[in-house]
Design an enzyme around this catalytic site. Sequence first.
Site, short mmCIF file in Angstrom:
data_model
loop_
_atom_site.label_atom_id
_atom_site.label_comp_id
_atom_site.label_asym_id
_atom_site.label_seq_id
_atom_site.Cartn_x
_atom_site.Cartn_y
_atom_site.Cartn_z
N ARG A 128 0.66 -1.52 -0.23
CA ARG A 128 -0.04 -0.02 -0.01
C ARG A 128 0.95 1.41 0.50
O ARG A 128 0.22 2.27 0.05
CB ARG A 128 -1.02 0.25 1.38
CG ARG A 128 -1.81 -1.44 1.04
CD ARG A 128 -3.50 -1.07 1.78
NE ARG A 128 -4.64 -1.75 1.35
CZ ARG A 128 -4.08 -3.00 2.87
NH1 ARG A 128 -3.42 -3.19 3.37
NH2 ARG A 128 -5.03 -3.95 2.06
N GLU A 192 8.24 18.43 -24.56
CA GLU A 192 7.35 18.82 -23.31
C GLU A 192 8.03 20.30 -22.98
O GLU A 192 7.73 20.85 -22.08
CB GLU A 192 8.34 17.81 -22.12
CG GLU A 192 7.29 16.45 -22.71
CD GLU A 192 5.64 16.33 -22.43
OE1 GLU A 192 4.84 17.14 -22.20
OE2 GLU A 192 5.06 15.96 -22.64
N LYS A 234 7.28 23.31 -14.25
CA LYS A 234 6.13 22.06 -13.91
C LYS A 234 5.77 21.98 -12.35
O LYS A 234 4.36 21.36 -11.58
CB LYS A 234 6.61 21.12 -14.19
CG LYS A 234 6.20 19.48 -13.86
CD LYS A 234 5.84 18.51 -14.34
CE LYS A 234 4.81 17.51 -13.88
NZ LYS A 234 4.69 16.45 -14.85
N GLU A 244 -4.45 17.34 -10.08
CA GLU A 244 -5.45 17.79 -11.19
C GLU A 244 -6.52 17.89 -10.56
O GLU A 244 -7.45 16.83 -12.04
CB GLU A 244 -5.00 17.00 -12.35
CG GLU A 244 -5.54 17.07 -13.67
CD GLU A 244 -4.91 16.22 -15.19
OE1 GLU A 244 -3.63 16.12 -14.96
OE2 GLU A 244 -5.43 15.90 -15.80
N ARG A 248 -3.98 21.75 -13.28
CA ARG A 248 -2.52 20.62 -13.76
C ARG A 248 -3.51 20.43 -15.13
O ARG A 248 -1.69 20.23 -16.24
CB ARG A 248 -2.40 19.98 -12.15
CG ARG A 248 -1.28 17.97 -12.67
CD ARG A 248 -0.97 17.98 -11.65
NE ARG A 248 0.03 17.25 -13.05
CZ ARG A 248 0.69 16.18 -12.03
NH1 ARG A 248 0.03 15.95 -10.83
NH2 ARG A 248 1.44 15.46 -12.52
N ASN A 252 -1.72 19.56 -19.90
CA ASN A 252 -2.02 18.15 -20.68
C ASN A 252 -1.88 18.67 -22.45
O ASN A 252 -2.37 18.38 -23.73
CB ASN A 252 -3.01 17.39 -20.72
CG ASN A 252 -3.23 16.89 -19.83
OD1 ASN A 252 -2.01 16.54 -19.45
ND2 ASN A 252 -4.11 16.48 -18.19
N HIS A 255 -2.27 17.06 -25.55
CA HIS A 255 -1.65 15.41 -25.50
C HIS A 255 -2.80 15.18 -25.30
O HIS A 255 -2.99 14.06 -25.51
CB HIS A 255 -2.01 15.24 -23.72
CG HIS A 255 -0.40 15.76 -23.65
ND1 HIS A 255 0.52 16.89 -23.67
CD2 HIS A 255 0.68 14.90 -22.31
CE1 HIS A 255 1.54 16.48 -23.22
NE2 HIS A 255 2.08 15.49 -22.77
N HIS A 259 -1.90 12.28 -27.50
CA HIS A 259 -2.53 10.26 -27.24
C HIS A 259 -3.01 9.32 -28.12
O HIS A 259 -3.35 8.09 -28.11
CB HIS A 259 -2.87 10.47 -25.78
CG HIS A 259 -2.44 11.09 -24.68
ND1 HIS A 259 -2.57 10.88 -23.24
CD2 HIS A 259 -0.96 11.25 -24.06
CE1 HIS A 259 -2.16 11.25 -22.10
NE2 HIS A 259 -0.42 10.49 -22.58
N HIS A 272 6.91 9.32 -27.41
CA HIS A 272 5.48 10.30 -26.75
C HIS A 272 5.51 12.00 -27.29
O HIS A 272 4.59 12.71 -28.03
CB HIS A 272 5.50 9.88 -24.95
CG HIS A 272 4.84 10.86 -25.36
ND1 HIS A 272 3.37 11.03 -25.16
CD2 HIS A 272 5.38 12.29 -23.93
CE1 HIS A 272 2.81 11.52 -23.85
NE2 HIS A 272 3.60 12.58 -23.19
#
Length: 370
Positions: A128, A192, A234, A244, A248, A252, A255, A259, A272
């Site tokens: 966990r 990026e 960032k 997010e 935040r 993206n 993206h 994506h 990417h």
Amino acid sequence: MRLTESGHSVVRVGLGARSYEIRVEAGALTGLGPLVARVVGPSAALVVTGSGPVAAYGDQAALSLGQADIRTYCMQIPRGERRKTLRWVGRICERMAEARLDRRSVVVAVGGGVVGDMAGLGAALYMRGVACVQAPTTLLAQVDASVGGKTGVNLRAGKNLIGAFHQPRAVLIDPDTLATLPLRELRAGLAEVIKHGLIRDAGYLETVKRDMRNLLARDPTALQSAIVGSCQIKAAVVEADETEQGARAVLNFGHTIGHAVETIGGYRRFRHGEAVAIGMRAACLVGEEMGITPPNVSEAVEDILRAANLPVNLPADMAPAGVIEAMGTDKKSSGGRPRFVLLREVGWAEPGFDPDVGIVRKALDRAQIV
Ligand code: GLY
């Protein structure tokens, strides 16, 4: 940012009890052991690294941990976004159990974004949650993936559909690792870097533009300053919205379509960052169609992406209808409708736009014209 006497840079990510430092320093990997001992003080460590040339950095990290008297185990995972699966995260956790790692142990991710995302998720899940330290060795991971606590794996339906927020206890960036990075990977990382300037800092983007030749030639000073600048941007965004809930999402930018392009390409055709470059230009066209992004801003985006030798057009064989369909399974979509981050000006983006499909279609048609 703190510039210390010895010349390394430290960027702090202020998240209360989960705060940590990003240390950027040439040759830093050799000091990984003392850093992990000081920040985490673990009972044992598992170094997770990639296959191929990056494995040598994993060995370097393991040696440094061993020299700091930390019981250390190692594991390699195969290269490539297609391997970013729950199955491999399961193997990381099995390795931790075999080595009898306990709750006070640490997972040290040494590699690119795929290694960092999977090792981070393994750390979030094992018992966990155990500590994680990120030591990214690709530009993309150094300026983006290793910072901010997003961990995850892909499903066939889309990228990063399974994951957890699990902040690292420290990020150690050694820009010397970029000396051996294939040029294509370096350029993908620059996508990026450019994104960070576009969404929040026009001054930083100007510096990146001015330094582009030096960055592509791997000039250490230019690389160190681009990495530090991106991490600062960032860190500020993550501090304002760690999980997010809203702001935040600005990270993206590019993206939504990126994506989809990456997924349709089977995670093989585009790196990417390359897919994000195509996505950023296409998002500008969506923004133009909506009257949000001025055409001169789209031109500036296209120019800087071209200067970095990144792709800007949707490939002619990628049908806009297929891209729209792939966007429907992206986790950024809401009720099947893709959500976009759009640029209002260079240095300022806003999240939360959900344009009509006709607008997206029009923009994708324009994105395909070379
Ligand atoms: N790479 C996007 C984020 O960290 O939120």
